[in-house]
Design an enzyme around this catalytic site. Structure first.
Site, mmCIF file in Angstrom:
data_model
loop_
_atom_site.group_PDB
_atom_site.id
_atom_site.type_symbol
_atom_site.label_atom_id
_atom_site.label_comp_id
_atom_site.label_asym_id
_atom_site.label_seq_id
_atom_site.Cartn_x
_atom_site.Cartn_y
_atom_site.Cartn_z
ATOM 1 N N GLY A 8 0.855 -1.192 0.000
ATOM 2 C CA GLY A 8 0.000 0.000 0.000
ATOM 3 C C GLY A 8 0.885 1.234 0.000
ATOM 4 O O GLY A 8 0.540 2.279 0.571
ATOM 5 N N GLN A 12 -1.202 7.921 1.163
ATOM 6 C CA GLN A 12 -0.741 9.169 1.801
ATOM 7 C C GLN A 12 0.509 8.932 2.657
ATOM 8 O O GLN A 12 1.477 9.686 2.559
ATOM 9 C CB GLN A 12 -1.860 9.752 2.687
ATOM 10 C CG GLN A 12 -1.499 11.094 3.313
ATOM 11 C CD GLN A 12 -2.393 11.485 4.489
ATOM 12 O OE1 GLN A 12 -3.161 10.662 5.007
ATOM 13 N NE2 GLN A 12 -2.291 12.721 4.918
ATOM 14 N N ARG A 36 -2.091 -0.393 -7.588
ATOM 15 C CA ARG A 36 -2.496 0.498 -8.672
ATOM 16 C C ARG A 36 -1.366 0.766 -9.660
ATOM 17 O O ARG A 36 -0.267 1.149 -9.241
ATOM 18 C CB ARG A 36 -3.005 1.821 -8.072
ATOM 19 C CG ARG A 36 -4.277 1.628 -7.252
ATOM 20 C CD ARG A 36 -4.480 2.745 -6.265
ATOM 21 N NE ARG A 36 -3.482 2.753 -5.209
ATOM 22 C CZ ARG A 36 -3.450 3.616 -4.207
ATOM 23 N NH1 ARG A 36 -4.356 4.548 -4.130
ATOM 24 N NH2 ARG A 36 -2.513 3.555 -3.280
ATOM 25 N N ASP A 53 -1.199 -7.321 -5.380
ATOM 26 C CA ASP A 53 -2.506 -7.358 -4.723
ATOM 27 C C ASP A 53 -2.308 -8.127 -3.425
ATOM 28 O O ASP A 53 -2.122 -9.346 -3.432
ATOM 29 C CB ASP A 53 -3.514 -8.073 -5.639
ATOM 30 C CG ASP A 53 -4.875 -8.209 -4.982
ATOM 31 O OD1 ASP A 53 -5.016 -7.800 -3.801
ATOM 32 O OD2 ASP A 53 -5.786 -8.737 -5.637
ATOM 33 N N ILE A 54 -2.359 -7.415 -2.315
ATOM 34 C CA ILE A 54 -2.060 -8.016 -1.011
ATOM 35 C C ILE A 54 -3.068 -9.130 -0.656
ATOM 36 O O ILE A 54 -2.801 -9.978 0.182
ATOM 37 C CB ILE A 54 -2.016 -6.912 0.084
ATOM 38 C CG1 ILE A 54 -1.411 -7.439 1.383
ATOM 39 C CG2 ILE A 54 -3.351 -6.292 0.298
ATOM 40 C CD1 ILE A 54 -1.188 -6.381 2.453
ATOM 41 N N TYR A 142 -14.955 0.707 9.551
ATOM 42 C CA TYR A 142 -13.509 0.975 9.654
ATOM 43 C C TYR A 142 -13.038 0.701 11.093
ATOM 44 O O TYR A 142 -12.034 0.021 11.320
ATOM 45 C CB TYR A 142 -13.280 2.436 9.271
ATOM 46 C CG TYR A 142 -11.852 2.924 9.343
ATOM 47 C CD1 TYR A 142 -10.871 2.417 8.505
ATOM 48 C CD2 TYR A 142 -11.499 3.941 10.236
ATOM 49 C CE1 TYR A 142 -9.566 2.902 8.558
ATOM 50 C CE2 TYR A 142 -10.204 4.431 10.290
ATOM 51 C CZ TYR A 142 -9.245 3.908 9.453
ATOM 52 O OH TYR A 142 -7.953 4.397 9.504
ATOM 53 N N LYS A 146 -10.488 -2.042 12.700
ATOM 54 C CA LYS A 146 -9.315 -1.649 13.489
ATOM 55 C C LYS A 146 -9.280 -2.384 14.828
ATOM 56 O O LYS A 146 -8.231 -2.848 15.257
ATOM 57 C CB LYS A 146 -9.280 -0.130 13.708
ATOM 58 C CG LYS A 146 -8.962 0.667 12.443
ATOM 59 C CD LYS A 146 -7.633 0.258 11.841
ATOM 60 C CE LYS A 146 -7.232 1.076 10.633
ATOM 61 N NZ LYS A 146 -6.088 0.483 9.905
ATOM 62 N N ILE A 172 -3.839 12.308 9.754
ATOM 63 C CA ILE A 172 -2.461 12.645 9.379
ATOM 64 C C ILE A 172 -2.503 13.820 8.405
ATOM 65 O O ILE A 172 -3.169 13.746 7.365
ATOM 66 C CB ILE A 172 -1.755 11.466 8.681
ATOM 67 C CG1 ILE A 172 -1.868 10.204 9.524
ATOM 68 C CG2 ILE A 172 -0.300 11.826 8.346
ATOM 69 C CD1 ILE A 172 -0.788 9.952 10.485
HETATM 70 C C1 AKB Z 1 -9.874 8.577 8.730
HETATM 71 O O1 AKB Z 1 -10.293 9.730 8.890
HETATM 72 O O2 AKB Z 1 -10.593 7.626 8.393
HETATM 73 C C2 AKB Z 1 -8.420 8.306 8.995
HETATM 74 C C3 AKB Z 1 -8.175 7.875 10.405
HETATM 75 C C4 AKB Z 1 -8.267 8.849 11.498
HETATM 76 O O3 AKB Z 1 -7.934 6.737 10.638
HETATM 77 N N1 AKB Z 1 -7.633 9.460 8.681
#
Ligand code: AKB
Length: 315
Positions: A8, A12, A36, A53-54, A142, A146, A172
């Site tokens: 990846g 960013q 990509r 492709d992971i 998400y 995590k 970030i």
């Molecule tokens: C997001 O906004 O999804 C990311 C994060 C804080 O993990 N930048």
């Protein structure tokens, strides 16, 4: 860490992590992989590059073997806002990338860095000075990925001795490759829009606090943690780290001090508003400071000056 694979690498963080690690570990010891084609073409001008492709574990394994890799940086992620548009895809990519990385780290005895996020926390988490060890019940896919990733990393460490390491990244802020699909992206977008059009419409409510980190501190965090003495690491799931926390209003005020005719308004995105409201206002990063010497250098004023300077030169 002698032979590093960044998967990846075109994102960013990856695009800045590659040259940073090359500088510290040598050009020949850093391999940049991305799915990509455009990213692979761009990166091949500055690094040893593989199209990968992971999710294809055989192809992933072939790269690990080819370069005799001893540290994998898994930077593959579908971020919070995009994840809500396609939760099944977010689970498939985020967890597939992690599971394959863990399996290969176990098989080839490599270290493994995988970022977690402030997105691992949810509404029921204490929002101020959010502790390292606390309630983690996120309500985004998400965040679910995590938290699952943190648990899996812990499990692979205790069950198989895999050297898993991780930080919970805040938003970030950087001036290289753009972030994409995150809730914290506004804090990068605003600089480009203000420098181009003197105007920014913000999708996050004006008084929402979120933790942020400037890229140089993020890169330091990654290498510092990966080089840390393993006997000092009490936490293996993921470390809270932060270096600033602000609201859109506070950030825009700082920009206005430097560009007085900049105009800011709001068109709040309900999904991003809900996500950002469920995240911490400010993390407590004491454990990272104590266990591996986390010590961020940038504050909001220095960051705003540097972003405006670098992006205006780039534009
Ligand atoms: C997001 O906004 O999804 C990311 C994060 C804080 O993990 N930048």
């Amino acid at each position: 860490m002698k032979r590093i694979l960044i998967v990846g690498a075109g994102g960013q963080i990856g695009t800045e992590l590659v040259p940073y690690l090359q500088k510290h570990y040598g050009y020949d010891n850093v391999v940049a992989a991305d799915l990509r084609d455009d990213m692979v073409a761009k990166m091949s001008e500055m690094a040893i590059t593989e199209k990968l492709d992971i999710l294809d574990i055989n192809a992933f394994e072939a790269v690990v073997k080819k370069y005799n890799i001893d540290a994998i940086f898994n930077m593959v992620a579908l971020l919070s806002a995009t994840g809500e548009k396609n939760p099944e895809l977010a689970w498939k990519i985020n967890m597939g990338a992690l599971l394959n990385s863990l399996a290969l780290a176990k098989e080839y005895k490599t270290a493994l860095f995988t970022p977690s996020s402030i997105g691992a926390f949810g509404e029921n988490t204490p929002h101020d000075d959010t502790p390292q060890d606390t309630v983690m019940r996120p309500n985004t896919i998400y965040g679910v990925c995590k938290v699952s990733g943190e648990l899996l990393s812990d499990y692979y460490f205790t069950r198989f001795g895999v050297d898993t390491r991780s930080v919970r990244f805040p938003g970030i802020i950087s001036n290289g490759a753009l972030p994409g699909g995150g809730t914290t992206d506004y804090a990068v977008e605003v600089f480009y829009e203000v420098l181009k059009h003197k105007h920014y419409t913000c999708p996050i409510p004006p008084d929402t606090y979120m933790d942020m980190l400037y890229m140089p501190d993020a890169l330091n965090a990654i290498t510092q943690l990966m080089e840390a003495d393993p006997t000092k690491l009490v936490h293996r799931n993921s470390f809270n780290i932060t270096c600033m926390s602000f609201t859109p209003t506070q950030l825009f005020e700082k920009i206005k001090q430097r560009i007085p005719d900049a105009v800011f308004d709001y068109d709040v995105d309900p999904v991003k508003a809900q996500i950002s409201a469920s995240w911490p206002n400010k993390l407590d990063d004491t454990c990272a400071r104590e266990e591996w010497g986390w010590n961020p250098q940038w504050d909001i004023d220095a960051m705003v000056d540097d972003m405006l300077d670098k992006i205006s030169k780039k534009l």
